[in-house]
Design a protein around this motif. Sequence first.
Motif, PDB file in Angstrom:
ATOM      1  N   HIS A   1       5.413  32.869  67.369  1.00 43.64           N
ATOM      2  CA  HIS A   1       4.964  32.047  66.247  1.00 43.64           C
ATOM      3  C   HIS A   1       3.648  32.607  65.735  1.00 43.64           C
ATOM      4  O   HIS A   1       2.810  33.061  66.525  1.00 43.64           O
ATOM      5  CB  HIS A   1       4.843  30.590  66.671  1.00 43.64           C
ATOM      6  CG  HIS A   1       6.165  30.032  67.116  1.00 43.64           C
ATOM      7  ND1 HIS A   1       7.119  29.611  66.229  1.00 43.64           N
ATOM      8  CD2 HIS A   1       6.707  29.899  68.343  1.00 43.64           C
ATOM      9  CE1 HIS A   1       8.193  29.214  66.899  1.00 43.64           C
ATOM     10  NE2 HIS A   1       7.972  29.384  68.187  1.00 43.64           N
TER      11      HIS A   1
ATOM     12  N   GLU B   1       0.934  31.465  64.760  1.00 42.77           N
ATOM     13  CA  GLU B   1      -0.326  30.895  65.235  1.00 42.77           C
ATOM     14  C   GLU B   1      -0.576  31.134  66.724  1.00 42.77           C
ATOM     15  O   GLU B   1      -1.665  30.899  67.221  1.00 42.77           O
ATOM     16  CB  GLU B   1      -0.386  29.388  64.939  1.00 42.77           C
ATOM     17  CG  GLU B   1       0.586  28.538  65.731  1.00 42.77           C
ATOM     18  CD  GLU B   1       2.013  28.500  65.194  1.00 42.77           C
ATOM     19  OE1 GLU B   1       2.849  27.873  65.864  1.00 42.77           O
ATOM     20  OE2 GLU B   1       2.302  29.091  64.138  1.00 42.77           O
ATOM     21  N   GLU B   2       0.421  31.639  67.436  1.00 40.83           N
ATOM     22  CA  GLU B   2       0.235  31.962  68.855  1.00 40.83           C
ATOM     23  C   GLU B   2      -0.697  33.153  68.996  1.00 40.83           C
ATOM     24  O   GLU B   2      -0.917  33.909  68.047  1.00 40.83           O
ATOM     25  CB  GLU B   2       1.575  32.321  69.502  1.00 40.83           C
ATOM     26  CG  GLU B   2       2.503  31.150  69.682  1.00 40.83           C
ATOM     27  CD  GLU B   2       3.832  31.559  70.291  1.00 40.83           C
ATOM     28  OE1 GLU B   2       4.457  30.680  70.893  1.00 40.83           O
ATOM     29  OE2 GLU B   2       4.246  32.722  70.147  1.00 40.83           O
ATOM     30  N   THR B   3      -1.203  33.343  70.191  1.00 42.19           N
ATOM     31  CA  THR B   3      -2.077  34.484  70.446  1.00 42.19           C
ATOM     32  C   THR B   3      -1.250  35.726  70.768  1.00 42.19           C
ATOM     33  O   THR B   3      -0.087  35.621  71.179  1.00 42.19           O
ATOM     34  CB  THR B   3      -3.022  34.200  71.627  1.00 42.19           C
ATOM     35  OG1 THR B   3      -2.244  34.110  72.835  1.00 42.19           O
ATOM     36  CG2 THR B   3      -3.824  32.927  71.408  1.00 42.19           C
TER      37      THR B   3
ATOM     38  N   GLU C   1       7.032  31.129  61.100  1.00 45.06           N
ATOM     39  CA  GLU C   1       6.031  30.136  60.723  1.00 45.06           C
ATOM     40  C   GLU C   1       6.777  29.083  59.924  1.00 45.06           C
ATOM     41  O   GLU C   1       7.468  29.412  58.957  1.00 45.06           O
ATOM     42  CB  GLU C   1       4.925  30.792  59.887  1.00 45.06           C
ATOM     43  CG  GLU C   1       3.759  29.878  59.613  1.00 45.06           C
ATOM     44  CD  GLU C   1       2.588  30.642  59.018  1.00 45.06           C
ATOM     45  OE1 GLU C   1       1.460  30.412  59.482  1.00 45.06           O
ATOM     46  OE2 GLU C   1       2.798  31.448  58.092  1.00 45.06           O
TER      47      GLU C   1
ATOM     48  N   ASP D   1      -7.033  36.483  72.398  1.00 46.98           N
ATOM     49  CA  ASP D   1      -6.889  35.230  71.657  1.00 46.98           C
ATOM     50  C   ASP D   1      -6.641  35.448  70.159  1.00 46.98           C
ATOM     51  O   ASP D   1      -6.549  34.478  69.404  1.00 46.98           O
ATOM     52  CB  ASP D   1      -8.133  34.356  71.849  1.00 46.98           C
ATOM     53  CG  ASP D   1      -8.251  33.854  73.275  1.00 46.98           C
ATOM     54  OD1 ASP D   1      -7.200  33.718  73.952  1.00 46.98           O
ATOM     55  OD2 ASP D   1      -9.373  33.592  73.725  1.00 46.98           O
ATOM     56  N   THR D   2      -6.521  36.687  69.748  1.00 50.56           N
ATOM     57  CA  THR D   2      -6.243  37.009  68.349  1.00 50.56           C
ATOM     58  C   THR D   2      -4.880  36.433  67.956  1.00 50.56           C
ATOM     59  O   THR D   2      -3.896  36.622  68.675  1.00 50.56           O
ATOM     60  CB  THR D   2      -6.232  38.539  68.145  1.00 50.56           C
ATOM     61  OG1 THR D   2      -7.496  39.060  68.533  1.00 50.56           O
ATOM     62  CG2 THR D   2      -5.931  38.912  66.710  1.00 50.56           C
ATOM     63  N   PRO D   3      -4.814  35.742  66.824  1.00 53.91           N
ATOM     64  CA  PRO D   3      -3.510  35.207  66.392  1.00 53.91           C
ATOM     65  C   PRO D   3      -2.521  36.317  66.045  1.00 53.91           C
ATOM     66  O   PRO D   3      -2.913  37.363  65.507  1.00 53.91           O
ATOM     67  CB  PRO D   3      -3.852  34.401  65.132  1.00 53.91           C
ATOM     68  CG  PRO D   3      -5.318  34.172  65.175  1.00 53.91           C
ATOM     69  CD  PRO D   3      -5.900  35.320  65.936  1.00 53.91           C
ATOM     70  N   VAL D   4      -1.277  36.082  66.355  1.00 51.64           N
ATOM     71  CA  VAL D   4      -0.197  37.021  66.035  1.00 51.64           C
ATOM     72  C   VAL D   4      -0.243  37.399  64.561  1.00 51.64           C
ATOM     73  O   VAL D   4      -0.078  38.570  64.206  1.00 51.64           O
ATOM     74  CB  VAL D   4       1.175  36.416  66.428  1.00 51.64           C
ATOM     75  CG1 VAL D   4       2.316  37.193  65.806  1.00 51.64           C
ATOM     76  CG2 VAL D   4       1.309  36.356  67.938  1.00 51.64           C
ATOM     77  N   ARG D   5      -0.487  36.455  63.680  1.00 50.66           N
ATOM     78  CA  ARG D   5      -0.469  36.725  62.240  1.00 50.66           C
ATOM     79  C   ARG D   5      -1.467  37.809  61.831  1.00 50.66           C
ATOM     80  O   ARG D   5      -1.289  38.485  60.836  1.00 50.66           O
ATOM     81  CB  ARG D   5      -0.690  35.464  61.425  1.00 50.66           C
ATOM     82  CG  ARG D   5      -2.124  34.996  61.348  1.00 50.66           C
ATOM     83  CD  ARG D   5      -2.405  33.898  60.320  1.00 50.66           C
ATOM     84  NE  ARG D   5      -1.461  32.831  60.274  1.00 50.66           N
ATOM     85  CZ  ARG D   5      -1.423  31.789  61.117  1.00 50.66           C
ATOM     86  NH1 ARG D   5      -2.304  31.704  62.078  1.00 50.66           N
ATOM     87  NH2 ARG D   5      -0.520  30.853  60.990  1.00 50.66           N
ATOM     88  N   ASP D   6      -2.541  37.999  62.636  1.00 53.68           N
ATOM     89  CA  ASP D   6      -3.562  38.988  62.300  1.00 53.68           C
ATOM     90  C   ASP D   6      -3.136  40.427  62.590  1.00 53.68           C
ATOM     91  O   ASP D   6      -3.765  41.359  62.082  1.00 53.68           O
ATOM     92  CB  ASP D   6      -4.861  38.699  63.054  1.00 53.68           C
ATOM     93  CG  ASP D   6      -5.567  37.448  62.557  1.00 53.68           C
ATOM     94  OD1 ASP D   6      -5.099  36.820  61.582  1.00 53.68           O
ATOM     95  OD2 ASP D   6      -6.599  37.091  63.160  1.00 53.68           O
TER      96      ASP D   6
END
Length: 144
Positions: A15, A17-19, A39, A64-69
């Motif tokens: 997802h 928002e997951e890390t 998402e 802890d970086t979001p997957v989306r990044d």
Amino acid sequence: MQVSEAMTRDVRVAHAEETIEQAAQLMAGLDAGALPVSENSRLVGMITDRDIAIRAVARGKGPDTPVRDVMTDDVKYCFEDQQLEDVSRNMGDNQVRRLPVVNREKQLVGILSLGDLAIATRDGMAGEALTDISRPGGTHTQTG
């Protein structure tokens, strides 16, 4: 042969928002190098072990970086009712080793990998795709 006859149906997703740590743990548990990213129940990207290494770790981003990044948001996909030969050619042209598979309502129903092609066809189709995928100078990049 249609994509639905060769694809892997049991697909887990990350997802957005997951890390990246959570995504990496899911990949490790599945022994997989890539996951579709969703998402709000919508396919929004793909994250690979390479994305995590190049776009996160190499740039000093933490777990802890979001997957989306770090995900690839230019999602290439195919439809379950497409012909395998056409999709194989597209995989080579786009230099991708795996594609999310969606139904005509654009809901994720599977994933198609080079391994799936090799098992389903046994006629060299996967080898031809791999040759095209492996050529230098493709449009695929990890720097985006």
